[in-house]
Enzyme design. Structure first.
Site, PDB file in Angstrom:
ATOM      1  N   GLY A 267       0.805  -1.216   0.000  1.00  0.00           N
ATOM      2  CA  GLY A 267       0.000   0.000   0.000  1.00  0.00           C
ATOM      3  C   GLY A 267       0.837   1.264   0.000  1.00  0.00           C
ATOM      4  O   GLY A 267       0.595   2.184  -0.773  1.00  0.00           O
ATOM      5  N   ALA A 268       1.843   1.295   0.874  1.00  0.00           N
ATOM      6  CA  ALA A 268       2.686   2.488   0.977  1.00  0.00           C
ATOM      7  C   ALA A 268       3.903   2.154   1.820  1.00  0.00           C
ATOM      8  O   ALA A 268       3.980   1.096   2.445  1.00  0.00           O
ATOM      9  CB  ALA A 268       1.902   3.649   1.605  1.00  0.00           C
ATOM     10  N   MET A 269       4.868   3.083   1.847  1.00  0.00           N
ATOM     11  CA  MET A 269       6.114   2.870   2.571  1.00  0.00           C
ATOM     12  C   MET A 269       6.524   4.146   3.281  1.00  0.00           C
ATOM     13  O   MET A 269       6.474   5.229   2.698  1.00  0.00           O
ATOM     14  CB  MET A 269       7.208   2.411   1.600  1.00  0.00           C
ATOM     15  N   GLU A 270       6.961   4.002   4.548  1.00  0.00           N
ATOM     16  CA  GLU A 270       7.173   5.141   5.434  1.00  0.00           C
ATOM     17  C   GLU A 270       8.565   5.725   5.394  1.00  0.00           C
ATOM     18  O   GLU A 270       9.022   6.326   6.386  1.00  0.00           O
ATOM     19  CB  GLU A 270       6.864   4.732   6.881  1.00  0.00           C
ATOM     20  N   ASN A 271       9.299   5.605   4.286  1.00  0.00           N
ATOM     21  CA  ASN A 271      10.655   6.165   4.205  1.00  0.00           C
ATOM     22  C   ASN A 271      10.714   7.544   4.862  1.00  0.00           C
ATOM     23  O   ASN A 271       9.847   8.382   4.645  1.00  0.00           O
ATOM     24  CB  ASN A 271      11.078   6.308   2.740  1.00  0.00           C
ATOM     25  N   HIS A 303      -1.208   6.188   8.761  1.00  0.00           N
ATOM     26  CA  HIS A 303      -0.314   5.099   9.166  1.00  0.00           C
ATOM     27  C   HIS A 303       1.135   5.413   8.811  1.00  0.00           C
ATOM     28  O   HIS A 303       2.033   5.312   9.657  1.00  0.00           O
ATOM     29  CB  HIS A 303      -0.759   3.800   8.495  1.00  0.00           C
ATOM     30  N   GLU A 304       1.362   5.804   7.578  1.00  0.00           N
ATOM     31  CA  GLU A 304       2.744   6.068   7.151  1.00  0.00           C
ATOM     32  C   GLU A 304       3.311   7.307   7.838  1.00  0.00           C
ATOM     33  O   GLU A 304       4.490   7.338   8.196  1.00  0.00           O
ATOM     34  CB  GLU A 304       2.813   6.209   5.627  1.00  0.00           C
ATOM     35  N   HIS A 307       4.388   6.445  11.339  1.00  0.00           N
ATOM     36  CA  HIS A 307       5.651   5.703  11.373  1.00  0.00           C
ATOM     37  C   HIS A 307       6.854   6.624  11.585  1.00  0.00           C
ATOM     38  O   HIS A 307       7.925   6.153  11.978  1.00  0.00           O
ATOM     39  CB  HIS A 307       5.852   4.948  10.055  1.00  0.00           C
ATOM     40  N   GLU A 326       4.908  -2.079  13.302  1.00  0.00           N
ATOM     41  CA  GLU A 326       3.686  -2.215  12.522  1.00  0.00           C
ATOM     42  C   GLU A 326       2.442  -2.391  13.386  1.00  0.00           C
ATOM     43  O   GLU A 326       1.412  -1.759  13.148  1.00  0.00           O
ATOM     44  CB  GLU A 326       3.821  -3.374  11.532  1.00  0.00           C
TER      45      GLU A 326
END
Length: 915
Positions: A267-271, A303-304, A307, A326
């Protein structure tokens, strides 16, 4: 990496790294065919561990140069490691130069191209596909990144942190090139690295924190999608405001960037500071996105963003601790969504939806071949452990912390957690200790060791509750018993700490006061802490025989057997002040009837008492539309299957279909009234009240069109088709189309064709078109098999491709994961199809393939002939010699669950294709 077997990694074998990397200076000369990467690192030996060689991870790289302190150094390469045996004991500068091929990277892990732009995905182990590195989460470094590229093709150059400088490059040659230099002041592990380069446009917003510091927020997308980013930006701002208000956690960078890409595995990434999103989790407009899409985007953006602290500022020591970030962040985004929903009823609907997801995905995982604790003990491929257990059950574990210490106590624990561990890579134990230490004497702190069994024991505990009322003594004795069934590798389980929130109602639905024997406090609701295999609780001054309302708000992720009768469940459905248990009572009433029909093998016939209860819910003047819709929606077929020792998917589907048909007919007038009463004439907004009204109207329309199939009526299909054509938003349009398709109405085909023509240029909407057809319920009798045949045909559609994860999931996963009756066929055609697609996807993108492979986690509970046919298909996949480690681990675990592998049927030499 493609190997027959992969190394088993065990949590107990964890060792700190032999070296630390403190700073990283990366330079990228971006080219789709061959990108040059230069990495300069400050490295120091970890004197706390035994002296050893420097071993760096790397995959699919062409190594050009290795220097230490500016001098060439001897090295060797073994498998996927670059080994320097004689690294200095003193701190040293390591310089590496290598190339990689982004345009050939179909795995979408590491650096890859999509739509002519560059993107990265480094979690969990993608950074090693960019350059050689200590690619593990406990190695945290400060990064400076310089990107150089063709200015006309890649005018936007992004990386983590703050922009230091940018400009044109004066280089020989005809191409005009430019650069951008980024610096992230916070140490991070390599999995949080990101870069993006492409022809993108941005929506921008400047905001101030409570401390008065100004930040720039940017949402980058391809040209043409900018108008669909307003909701994402609003969600980002709301997330910032909420996190600072609830947990005192402000944004810590000058800017925060979000980028959308259509080719993405998740879905997505929290870089850090540069979140990369699947466009399906970012883009929304009323014309192209449903209410559920709007809600999902708000949740994922939150959510991201969350993080940034729970995952980035404090990260995982090792991948076994994945739920540390998570599970905690899912809990935070769920709390955010409930707060955004506002009213108690809307909050309850959010909670119900989360539990429904948990039961549909995580409970089956707990009882299948891939069962594992929230903190796994071993893995072969870490990508396979981004699971519902780690995320959703992990979130429930965090919620139990809050239940045991209270909301204020949990916030104190969070503050202590960051005070102790900011900038560190830590463990689930560190988090647990911080919450307990911040709340000395709490129900958690005195039971901490026992509570942490939630991290080490797999499986869903079963809690049995039985009550005895003594009218003469006016006491009610409640006995709770817990048991956790055996799971792979764990036969014996210790009792777990289970908070059980409860209330008591009279037979007439009045709230009865709660006073435990020996206590002076009188409450309306109480949390009992079950920590032994069996415990009894005596309530005094109970003036009438009560109806217990147990596990309120789903206070623990367990299966509850409360032994309540239909009459008692009806009391809860009509009167319980806890909205979750009110919904649960309705689900239980439906479930009892469906399971009765499946177990007896007789056609389902809904009784008048149940239909009257459903009618009362539909007519209730005080219940919100959203609550009515979620309560009147029958339990999912996957959840029903979880209640059975032997699963016949066709029998379950037949019972569910019969229940729907009978509810549609018996409540025809009420469905009509509900549909008419919930029309919205004003403009579109995705707020909870409006969304709830549209949801109930869509359910009513689906029931009316389904009823028309039985009666031969043409009015409601016609009205649905007209609503489909005239709809002013995607929620109503797709709802009308779904009603026609689910009922196999004659107007479904022209509606599907019209929908495709309207949205053929919008990939995300066409994903909905594929998914709707893949999930179409099969009809019983001679018309069965239509959905499966349609999916086979759609695999050849010009718009279909396996290379895009969204598109592959939209059709293949819709059939195999979410349409049990269409997938589990007596002729085994569904299993042949599954095996074909797992192997085809594995050659392109092992992460997506392994997710599809999970369909067979619970093959061994299927009734015959499904069980034997499923095993044949699993063995057919297993026979492929060059399976990726991702798929090999899933398939091996599935085969290991066979009770007698020696006598199980062997896979045929040649796989046949059935239609």
């Amino acid at each position: 990496m493609r190997e027959g077997t992969a190394t088993l990694i065990r949590r107990e074998d964890y060792q700190a790294p032999a070296f630390w990397i403190r700073t990283v200076d990366l330079t990228f000369d971006l080219d789709p065919a061959k990108t040059l990467v230069t990495a300069r690192m400050q490295v120091e030996r970890n004197t706390a561990v035994a002296h050893s060689a420097l071993r760096l991870h790397g995959e699919e790289l062409n190594l050009l140069r290795v220097l230490i302190n500016g001098e060439s150094v001897s090295f060797r390469q073994e498998g996927h490691e670059l080994i320097i045996d004689n690294a200095p004991d003193a701190d040293f500068a390591l310089e590496l130069r290598n190339t990689c091929a982004p345009e050939k990277n179909t795995t979408l892990s590491g650096l890859y191209t999509s739509g002519g732009s560059f993107f990265t995905q480094c979690e969990a182990e993608g950074f090693r596909r960019i350059t050689y590195f200590l690619d593990r989460p406990d190695v945290m470094a400060i990064y400076t990144v310089t990107l150089r590229a063709d200015k006309s093709k890649y005018p936007v150059l992004l990386s983590n942190g703050n922009l230091l400088e940018s400009g044109d490059l004066e280089e020989a040659g005809n191409k005009a090139r430019h650069f951008a230099k980024w610096h992230d002041p916070f140490p991070k592990p390599s999995y949080l690295f990101a870069l993006v380069a492409g022809d993108l446009v941005a929506r921008e917003q400047r905001v101030k924190t409570r401390a008065g510091k100004e930040h720039l927020l940017q949402v980058y997308v391809r040209r043409g999608d900018l108008e669909k980013t307003e909701h994402a930006m609003n969600s980002l701002i709301a997330s910032m405001v909420w996190d600072e208000a609830r947990f005192k956690l402000p944004l810590d960078l000058d800017r925060f960037m979000v980028v959308g890409v259509s080719d993405f595995n998740m879905g997505a990434m929290e870089n850090k500071g540069l979140n990369i999103f699947n466009t399906s989790a970012l883009l929304a407009s009323p014309a192209t996105a449903t209410d559920q899409d709007f809600s999902r985007i708000e949740s994922i953006v939150a959510h991201e963003y969350f993080h940034n602290w729970t995952g980035n500022r404090v990260t995982c020591r090792d991948w076994f601790q994945l739920s540390l970030k998570e599970g905690l962040t899912v809990f935070r985004d769920q709390e955010f969504s409930m707060d955004m929903a506002g009213s108690p009823s809307a909050r309850a609907v959010c909670r119900i939806a989360d539990v429904r997801q948990l039961r549909a995905a995580q409970f089956p995982e707990d009882s299948g071949a891939m069962a594992h604790p929230v903190r796994p003990d071993s893995y072969s491929e870490i990508n396979n452990f981004y699971t519902a257990t780690v995320y959703d059950k992990g979130s429930e574990v965090v919620r139990m912390y809050q239940t045991l210490v209270g909301r204020a106590g949990f916030e104190k624990g969070m503050s202590l957690y960051f005070e102790r561990h900011d900038g560190q890579a830590v463990t689930c134990d560190d988090f647990a200790q911080a919450i307990a230490d911040a709340n000395p004497g709490s129900a958690l702190s005195v039971r901490l060791d026992a509570f942490k069994r939630w991290y080490s024991q797999a499986g869903t505990p079963r809690v049995q509750a039985r009550g005895v009322y003594d009218a003469a003594a006016q006491t009610y004795t409640l006995t709770l018993t817990q048991h956790n069934p055996a799971t792979p590798g764990q036969d014996q389980k210790l009792p777990q700490v289970i908070p059980v929130a409860l209330g008591l109602l009279s037979q007439e639905g009045q709230v009865l006061p709660l006073q435990l024997q020996g206590a002076t406090e009188v409450l309306n609701e109480q949390v009992l802490v079950l920590e032994e295999a069996q415990q009894s609780y005596v309530f005094i001054h109970v003036t009438s025989e009560p109806v217990p309302s147990l596990l309120r708000g789903f206070s623990a992720p367990v299966v509850l057997d409360d032994g309540l009768s239909d009459a008692q469940l009806l009391v809860l459905l009509q009167h319980d002040v806890d909205a979750f248990n009110r919904w649960e009572a309705g689900q239980r009433l439906a479930l009892n009837r469906i399971l009765g029909a499946v177990r007896s093998g007789t056609p389902l016939q809904l009784d008048a008492a149940y239909l009257d209860a459903v009618r009362k819910v539909l007519r209730h003047p005080e219940l919100d539309a959203a609550f009515k819709e979620i309560t009147l929606t029958l339990p999912g077929e996957t959840y029903i299957a979880e209640q059975l020792d032997v699963v016949d998917p066709q029998a379950i589907h037949a019972a569910v279909e019969a229940a729907q048909v009978q509810m549609a007919a018996a409540l025809r007038d009420d469905w009509t009234a509900a549909f008419e009463a919930n029309q919205i004439k004003t403009g579109y907004t995705p707020d909870p009240v409006s969304s709830g009204r549209r949801a109930l109207a869509n359910l009513a329309l689906a029931m009316l069109v389904l009823d028309a199939r039985s009666t031969g009526d043409t009015v409601w299909p016609g009205r649905a088709y007209q609503r489909f054509k005239d709809a002013g938003n995607m929620t109503e349009r797709l709802g009308a189309l779904s009603a026609l398709v689910a009922a196999h109405a004659d107007l479904a085909e022209p509606a599907l064709a019209r929908f495709h023509e309207l949205f053929k240029d919008d990939a995300l909407v066409i994903d909905k078109w594929f998914a709707l057809q893949g999930r179409t319920p099969e009809l019983a009798g001679e018309k069965s098999g239509r959905t499966f045949a349609r999916v086979r045909q759609l695999m050849q559609h010009p718009d279909f491709t396996l290379k895009n994860p969204n598109r592959a999931r939209s059709l293949i996963f819709s059939l195999c994961m979410f349409n049990p009756a269409a997938f589990h066929r007596a002729d085994a055609a569904g299993y042949v199809f599954w095996a074909e697609q797992v192997l085809a996807l594995d050659a392109i993108n092992p992460q997506v393939a392994s997710r599809l492979a999970r369909v067979m986690d619970r093959w061994n509970v299927l009734a015959e002939p499904y069980r034997s046919a499923a095993l044949l298909a699993i063995r057919r996949v297993s026979a492929k010699p060059d399976l990726s480690p991702d798929v090999r681990e899933i398939i091996s675990r599935a085969l290991a669950s066979a009770p007698d592998a020696d006598t199980a049927p062997a896979a045929p030499a040649v796989a046949t294709q059935a239609v």
